[in-house]
Design a protein around this motif. Structure first.
Motif, PDB file in Angstrom:
ATOM      1  N   LEU A   1      50.246  29.953  58.311  1.00  0.00           N
ATOM      2  CA  LEU A   1      50.323  31.404  58.442  1.00  0.00           C
ATOM      3  C   LEU A   1      51.032  31.996  57.239  1.00  0.00           C
ATOM      4  CD1 LEU A   1      50.138  34.142  59.957  1.00  0.00           C
ATOM      5  CD2 LEU A   1      52.276  33.514  61.117  1.00  0.00           C
TER       6      LEU A   1
ATOM      7  N   PHE B   1      53.268  34.464  56.283  1.00  0.00           N
ATOM      8  CA  PHE B   1      54.242  35.094  57.173  1.00  0.00           C
ATOM      9  C   PHE B   1      55.191  36.000  56.403  1.00  0.00           C
ATOM     10  CE2 PHE B   1      58.141  34.474  59.964  1.00  0.00           C
ATOM     11  CZ  PHE B   1      57.648  35.244  61.013  1.00  0.00           C
TER      12      PHE B   1
ATOM     13  N   SER C   1      52.282  39.783  61.455  1.00  0.00           N
ATOM     14  CA  SER C   1      52.310  38.338  61.204  1.00  0.00           C
ATOM     15  C   SER C   1      53.166  37.616  62.237  1.00  0.00           C
ATOM     16  CB  SER C   1      52.773  38.016  59.775  1.00  0.00           C
ATOM     17  OG  SER C   1      54.116  38.348  59.550  1.00  0.00           O
TER      18      SER C   1
ATOM     19  N   LEU D   1      46.215  35.240  58.678  1.00  0.00           N
ATOM     20  CA  LEU D   1      46.773  36.478  58.148  1.00  0.00           C
ATOM     21  C   LEU D   1      47.088  37.431  59.289  1.00  0.00           C
ATOM     22  CD1 LEU D   1      44.206  37.173  55.274  1.00  0.00           C
ATOM     23  CD2 LEU D   1      46.327  35.873  55.139  1.00  0.00           C
ATOM     24  N   GLY D   2      48.074  38.265  59.087  1.00  0.00           N
ATOM     25  CA  GLY D   2      48.433  39.275  60.082  1.00  0.00           C
ATOM     26  C   GLY D   2      47.777  40.606  59.802  1.00  0.00           C
TER      27      GLY D   2
END
Length: 191
Positions: free
Chosen positions: A7, A9, A15, A97-98
């Motif tokens: 991730l 982050f 995220s 991805l967030g």
């Protein structure tokens, strides 16, 4: 070999929700020299220690940017490129991805994500995919699950005033802080 997810982050709301929902195998934070980076890094470490319990890596990128930035064109592209390189070097098959479709930035759209994966497959076919698990998810559907976590401990600020916006009246807050608070309020997670 097990399928592994990395991730990208930031310690921001989106995220962090991806981390809580997807439970990646590792977290990658990119320190790009922005004045907010020390605050973001501290937030990332807090979440990793208290809730996420997976390896957290920090990648420093220089030169340091100076000036006031609320939006950096192609920043997501740069960060994703670095994350993909890191993921390939460390045997991850997916970069999370967030990104959210309701985000105001142009590099968060479904077309951008499709083009990114197509570009990566063309330049050098890699066994890796970039995904945004919350891209078109209505976060209100996750409300009950998210209430178990102190999402007020996320951080997403441009530091336009030199310090985190929370110490100022709301009329001096940056767009990122206003957006974060609106999401928390919509989810019923504001104090």
């Amino acid at each position: 070999m097990a399928y592994r997810k990395l991730l990208l982050f930031s310690g921001g709301l989106d995220s962090t929700i991806v981390a809580l929902k997807e439970r990646p195998d590792a977290l990658l934070y990119i320190d790009w020299g922005h004045p907010a980076c020390p605050f973001e890094w501290r937030t990332c470490r807090w979440w990793q220690k208290h809730y996420l319990k997976v390896p957290l890596m920090k990648l420093k990128v220089r030169p340091t940017l100076s000036g006031e930035f609320d939006y950096i064109p192609a920043r997501n592209l740069i960060f994703v490129s670095l994350a993909v390189n890191y993921a390939v070097a460390h045997n991850f098959q997916e970069v999370l991805l967030g990104l959210r479709v309701d985000s105001p930035q142009p590099d968060t759209t479904p077309l951008w994500l499709q083009a990114l994966n197509l570009f990566l497959s063309v330049i050098e076919p890699l066994p890796i995919k970039v995904v945004a698990p919350l891209h078109d998810v209505d976060l209100r559907a996750l409300r009950e699950t998210l209430r178990a976590y102190p999402l007020g401990r996320t951080f997403s600020c441009s530091l336009l005033n030199g310090y985190p916006c929370a110490i100022y009246p709301k009329d001096r807050w940056c767009a990122k802080c206003l957006e974060r608070e609106a999401k928390l309020r919509e989810l019923g997670l504001c104090d």
